[in-house]
Write a protein that holds these residues in place. Sequence first.
Motif, PDB file in Angstrom:
ATOM      1  N   HIS A   1       8.694   2.883  -0.051  1.00 48.94           N
ATOM      2  CA  HIS A   1       8.603   1.974   1.090  1.00 48.94           C
ATOM      3  C   HIS A   1       7.147   1.908   1.546  1.00 48.94           C
ATOM      4  CE1 HIS A   1       9.224   0.209   5.037  1.00 48.94           C
ATOM      5  NE2 HIS A   1      10.487  -0.032   4.708  1.00 48.94           N
ATOM      6  N   PRO A   2       6.578   0.717   1.703  1.00 50.04           N
ATOM      7  CA  PRO A   2       5.154   0.620   2.050  1.00 50.04           C
ATOM      8  C   PRO A   2       4.792   1.318   3.356  1.00 50.04           C
ATOM      9  CG  PRO A   2       6.266  -1.519   2.259  1.00 50.04           C
ATOM     10  CD  PRO A   2       7.192  -0.613   1.528  1.00 50.04           C
ATOM     11  N   ASP A   3       5.698   1.276   4.343  1.00 46.23           N
ATOM     12  CA  ASP A   3       5.414   1.963   5.607  1.00 46.23           C
ATOM     13  C   ASP A   3       5.332   3.473   5.401  1.00 46.23           C
ATOM     14  OD1 ASP A   3       5.539  -0.500   6.757  1.00 46.23           O
ATOM     15  OD2 ASP A   3       7.395  -0.156   7.872  1.00 46.23           O
ATOM     16  N   VAL A   4       6.259   4.007   4.609  1.00 46.89           N
ATOM     17  CA  VAL A   4       6.269   5.448   4.356  1.00 46.89           C
ATOM     18  C   VAL A   4       5.010   5.868   3.606  1.00 46.89           C
ATOM     19  CG1 VAL A   4       7.477   7.331   3.180  1.00 46.89           C
ATOM     20  CG2 VAL A   4       8.785   5.585   4.397  1.00 46.89           C
ATOM     21  N   VAL A   5       4.607   5.072   2.643  1.00 53.06           N
ATOM     22  CA  VAL A   5       3.392   5.372   1.877  1.00 53.06           C
ATOM     23  C   VAL A   5       2.177   5.417   2.791  1.00 53.06           C
ATOM     24  CG1 VAL A   5       1.831   4.516   0.083  1.00 53.06           C
ATOM     25  CG2 VAL A   5       4.306   4.431  -0.276  1.00 53.06           C
ATOM     26  N   SER A   6       2.117   4.509   3.752  1.00 52.75           N
ATOM     27  CA  SER A   6       0.962   4.461   4.657  1.00 52.75           C
ATOM     28  C   SER A   6       1.018   5.547   5.725  1.00 52.75           C
ATOM     29  CB  SER A   6       0.867   3.085   5.321  1.00 52.75           C
ATOM     30  OG  SER A   6       1.976   2.857   6.183  1.00 52.75           O
ATOM     31  N   LEU A   7       2.223   5.977   6.089  1.00 50.88           N
ATOM     32  CA  LEU A   7       2.373   6.956   7.166  1.00 50.88           C
ATOM     33  C   LEU A   7       2.308   8.399   6.682  1.00 50.88           C
ATOM     34  CD1 LEU A   7       5.327   5.223   9.046  1.00 50.88           C
ATOM     35  CD2 LEU A   7       3.019   5.537   9.964  1.00 50.88           C
ATOM     36  N   ASN A   8       2.777   8.632   5.460  1.00 52.64           N
ATOM     37  CA  ASN A   8       2.903   9.992   4.945  1.00 52.64           C
ATOM     38  C   ASN A   8       2.154  10.113   3.620  1.00 52.64           C
ATOM     39  OD1 ASN A   8       3.663  12.493   4.010  1.00 52.64           O
ATOM     40  ND2 ASN A   8       5.871  12.139   4.132  1.00 52.64           N
ATOM     41  N   PRO A   9       1.144  10.964   3.539  1.00 54.13           N
ATOM     42  CA  PRO A   9       0.397  11.126   2.287  1.00 54.13           C
ATOM     43  C   PRO A   9       1.285  11.520   1.106  1.00 54.13           C
ATOM     44  CG  PRO A   9      -0.716  12.250   4.088  1.00 54.13           C
ATOM     45  CD  PRO A   9       0.612  11.817   4.610  1.00 54.13           C
ATOM     46  N   ASN A  10       2.423  12.174   1.404  1.00 57.13           N
ATOM     47  CA  ASN A  10       3.344  12.577   0.340  1.00 57.13           C
ATOM     48  C   ASN A  10       4.316  11.469  -0.048  1.00 57.13           C
ATOM     49  OD1 ASN A  10       2.309  15.272   0.420  1.00 57.13           O
ATOM     50  ND2 ASN A  10       3.572  15.655   2.225  1.00 57.13           N
ATOM     51  N   ALA A  11       4.347  10.398   0.750  1.00 60.31           N
ATOM     52  CA  ALA A  11       5.233   9.250   0.512  1.00 60.31           C
ATOM     53  C   ALA A  11       6.702   9.660   0.445  1.00 60.31           C
ATOM     54  CB  ALA A  11       4.832   8.504  -0.758  1.00 60.31           C
ATOM     55  N   THR A  12       7.080  10.675   1.232  1.00 60.16           N
ATOM     56  CA  THR A  12       8.456  11.156   1.257  1.00 60.16           C
ATOM     57  C   THR A  12       9.061  10.950   2.643  1.00 60.16           C
ATOM     58  OG1 THR A  12       7.693  13.396   1.811  1.00 60.16           O
ATOM     59  CG2 THR A  12       8.060  12.893  -0.527  1.00 60.16           C
ATOM     60  N   VAL A  13      10.378  11.019   2.693  1.00 58.51           N
ATOM     61  CA  VAL A  13      11.104  10.943   3.958  1.00 58.51           C
ATOM     62  C   VAL A  13      11.789  12.284   4.213  1.00 58.51           C
ATOM     63  CG1 VAL A  13      11.470   8.458   3.962  1.00 58.51           C
ATOM     64  CG2 VAL A  13      13.059   9.902   2.686  1.00 58.51           C
TER      65      VAL A  13
END
Length: 212
Positions: A44-56
């Motif tokens: 998810h592009p938002d997750v990629v931008s918010l979290n360096p690990n790109a995880t939820v």
Amino acid sequence: MVTTESSITLYQRPDCPFCWKVRLVAFETKLTIREIVVQLDKKHPDVVSLNPNATVPVLVDGDLVIIESAQIIEYLLDQCPEIQLMPSSPKARAKVRQLHHYSDSKLGKVLFPYIKQKRDSPTHEASAEVKESTRLAWFDEQLILSEQLGQSEFFAGHFSVAECALIPRFCLAITHGLAIDESFQNLHDWYARCAARSSFLKALPEQFPGLA
């Protein structure tokens, strides 16, 4: 309470145990949270931008971003001090934190190889070696938890963050064919008490209807 109108946004994946425990806490607190579902095989592009690990999970509240599930839970509980998902005594609180960490680390590592094989290839059996080693290790972990639970209804004496962390692991194990061993009646009873709570049903992923 999950809604589309809230200052708090939670990016999450329904079958992820780290997200699942956050949902359980959210439903216990009855906080209003905007939920955005993320797919397993898509970034998810938002997750990629918010979290360096790109995880939820990822929680966003205004300019605050929290990317660790345990810290998200602490933040949610701080919003609702009247909700007693952590015990009052220091020793009991320490026990809950230890169980929370144990669920995320030891128990998760025991179950993950087998569950990942079953999840990624649902029409195929997991390798016999992985299945047997996981079954034996799962029994050992149930023994540890059964001894810790004893005759109590819940691990802290009342429903707590410990249950919120452990229940998703048990649900995933059961869904993928690793039932609670019949030797541990206290764990069967504990699971039934947890499953009777409204938060359990609300947080349950749609793909696991058999657990309801």
